[in-house]
Design an enzyme around this catalytic site. Structure first.
Site, PDB file in Angstrom:
ATOM      1  N   ASP A   1      11.940  38.873 106.933  1.00  0.00           N
ATOM      2  CA  ASP A   1      11.234  37.660 106.533  1.00  0.00           C
ATOM      3  C   ASP A   1      12.216  36.762 105.768  1.00  0.00           C
ATOM      4  O   ASP A   1      12.998  37.247 104.958  1.00  0.00           O
ATOM      5  CB  ASP A   1      10.036  38.031 105.647  1.00  0.00           C
ATOM      6  CG  ASP A   1       9.095  36.863 105.439  1.00  0.00           C
ATOM      7  OD1 ASP A   1       9.190  35.878 106.190  1.00  0.00           O
ATOM      8  OD2 ASP A   1       8.257  36.932 104.515  1.00  0.00           O
TER       9      ASP A   1
ATOM     10  N   HIS B   1       7.606  39.068  98.077  1.00  0.00           N
ATOM     11  CA  HIS B   1       6.638  40.039  98.592  1.00  0.00           C
ATOM     12  C   HIS B   1       6.190  40.929  97.451  1.00  0.00           C
ATOM     13  O   HIS B   1       6.974  41.369  96.637  1.00  0.00           O
ATOM     14  CB  HIS B   1       7.289  40.925  99.654  1.00  0.00           C
ATOM     15  CG  HIS B   1       7.667  40.168 100.880  1.00  0.00           C
ATOM     16  ND1 HIS B   1       8.573  40.644 101.777  1.00  0.00           N
ATOM     17  CD2 HIS B   1       7.259  38.972 101.347  1.00  0.00           C
ATOM     18  CE1 HIS B   1       8.712  39.772 102.761  1.00  0.00           C
ATOM     19  NE2 HIS B   1       7.933  38.749 102.517  1.00  0.00           N
TER      20      HIS B   1
ATOM     21  N   SER C   1      12.409  40.267  98.301  1.00  0.00           N
ATOM     22  CA  SER C   1      11.481  41.366  98.517  1.00  0.00           C
ATOM     23  C   SER C   1      12.030  42.572  97.770  1.00  0.00           C
ATOM     24  O   SER C   1      12.493  42.430  96.641  1.00  0.00           O
ATOM     25  CB  SER C   1      11.323  41.594 100.020  1.00  0.00           C
ATOM     26  OG  SER C   1      10.330  42.538 100.274  1.00  0.00           O
TER      27      SER C   1
END
Lengths: 186, 281
Positions: free
Chosen positions: A131, A38, A11
């Site tokens: 995540d 992401h 991310s």
């Protein structure tokens, strides 16, 4: 030896690491690589192109039910979750976001772990949320190898430290070591 | 405890034997994921879930709704809408009536997006809009045309891209006010579609797994976006065949941006960028 699969989650702060990894893999690298990163919901296009600049291997956003092929890098499409099915193909889903993320790294890692089991290498890179931590645990529990980017090297270390807390990490590596490891898998 | 494939197959066979719902040909990955979520939300294990659906028909309906709910948004994937606006709709310029089927319309954002586009093109009056879904709860949301503002705020940008801007000509900008189509109430946190849009749509419950076209005419455009991703390859192919039979000549099929027609049915369609046109065979 059975064929290997590599899944990479990242991310915030992972873009540089990803481009470096992709730029150093040789043209004949034949292990399929899945990228679950992401990105902003409304930035739908341009990401593949940006990643492709440095990569010698083709980068593809898979379509639903597309077969997985060696020597390709697959990027989870924006605004879909990316799953893996028995029979070596992808399936996509638009169900709700998980941890505010779609694609969700956890869901992709879990799905990959269930299908590829001990043939899977899960790699988690820099990121600003948690995540991927549960996903890494699944990779480990299904017998795969887990690798985390060294938090000291990460631009944002929330994601890697969460993964390190959640499960046993086989290797904590800086990006150069990740690249070497990946090259030696062939 | 993680669900096994056997658990899932047992649950699917129980549903099939006690109701009209057949999930046999669902993509097992997404189906499993839905069931896992349902188990957590209802604090049940798979055995308890199976027992409860057997005893409680209302609960069963609710579970089927939870399995079949899909998320969508206004002008999802603006690139697809650009193709519809500039490549597809000009083909229907001279057609007196345009029949449109939104198959798997979910909460209706796609239906409203299309009506807004049609109205801007001056084609809404001669369009007939039909929308179907297996899930009557999401269709009730579609009928009401009211959405949570904070969940949809991001998608107003999509409206701008599709309705106000022209991707082929950056100097062109149509200052279309949102209020022409919907009212934003930031206090109540709602986006409400204007009544003239609400009244134009005919909604019907439809089970794509079991039913063919439930209307007694064919369509010029069929939308079926991000619905077939939940079905296996065989069922997808069956449905592509059914859509082909129910498209008018020169008709178009619009799929999700990451869906494609694979296998035998592919030869029945011409792929035109992000949409498919019916091949006459």
């Amino acid at each position: 030896m059975r064929s290997k699969y590599i899944i990479i989650g990242g991310s915030a702060g992972s873009f540089q690491a990803i481009t470096k990894i992709l730029s150093e893999l040789p043209k004949n690298y034949n292990i399929p690589i899945f990228l679950c990163l992401h990105r902003l919901k409304h930035v739908r296009t341009g990401f593949v192109e940006a990643l492709s600049i440095k990569s010698k291997l083709p980068i593809i956003e898979p379509k639903d039910k597309e077969m997985i092929k060696n020597g390709r890098i697959y990027l989870a499409p924006a605004n879909y979750h990316m799953y893996f099915e028995l029979g070596n193909y992808f399936s996509l889903s638009t169900e709700e976001s998980v941890n505010h993320s779609r694609p969700s790294i956890d869901l992709s890692f879990l799905s990959a772990a269930q299908v590829f089991k001990n043939n899977l290498i899960g790699i988690i890179l820099s990121g600003a949320n948690r995540d991927g931590a549960l996903g890494m645990k699944e990779v480990k529990d299904y017998g795969g190898i887990t690798i985390a980017q060294d938090p000291e090297e990460c631009q944002v270390k929330t994601m890697t430290t969460a993964a390190i807390k959640a499960t046993t990490i086989d290797h904590v590596f800086i990006v150069d070591e990740i690249i070497n490891y990946m090259k030696n898998l062939q | 405890m993680p669900l096994t494939q056997e658990d899932i197959l047992l649950f699917i066979s129980v549903l099939k034997s006690i109701s009209n719902y057949d999930f046999t040909e669902y993509s097992i990955k997404s189906f499993t994921r839905r069931i896992e979520k349902i188990l957590i939300d209802n604090k049940l294990d798979i055995e308890a879930l199976i027992n409860k659906v057997k005893k409680d028909p209302v609960f069963l309906e609710q579970i089927v709704k939870d399995i079949t709910v899909n998320t969508t948004e206004l002008f999802r994937d603006p690139k697809t809408w650009h193709v519809i606006k500039y490549r597809v709709m000009p083909k229907f310029e001279d057609k007196p009536f345009i029949n449109i089927w939104h198959c798997g319309c979910s909460t209706g954002q796609e239906v409203y997006s299309m009506m807004i586009l049609l109205n801007e093109l001056g084609m809404l009056e001669r369009s007939k809009i039909y929308a179907t879904d297996i899930n009557t709860d999401v269709m009730d949301v579609a009928k009401a045309g009211r959405y949570v503002y904070r969940f949809n705020i991001d998608y107003l940008e999509n409206f701008d891209q599709v309705i106000r801007q022209n991707p082929f000509n950056f100097e062109e900008y149509k200052d279309v006010p949102y209020e022409r189509y919907f009212q934003i109430d930031k206090v109540k946190d709602t986006i409400s579609m204007n009544p003239f849009l609400l009244n134009r749509v005919i909604y019907k419950k439809h089970d794509l797994v079991k039913q063919s076209n439930i209307f007694d005419f064919k369509f010029d455009i069929i939308f079926c976006r991000n619905v077939l991703i939940y079905f296996n390859y065989e069922l997808q192919n069956k449905i592509f065949g059914m859509f082909h039979e129910n498209l008018n000549n020169l008709g178009y099929l619009v799929l999700g941006i990451h869906e494609s027609i694979l296998g035998q049915q592919a030869q029945k369609y011409n792929k035109k960028g992000l949409v498919y046109s019916k091949k006459i065979i």
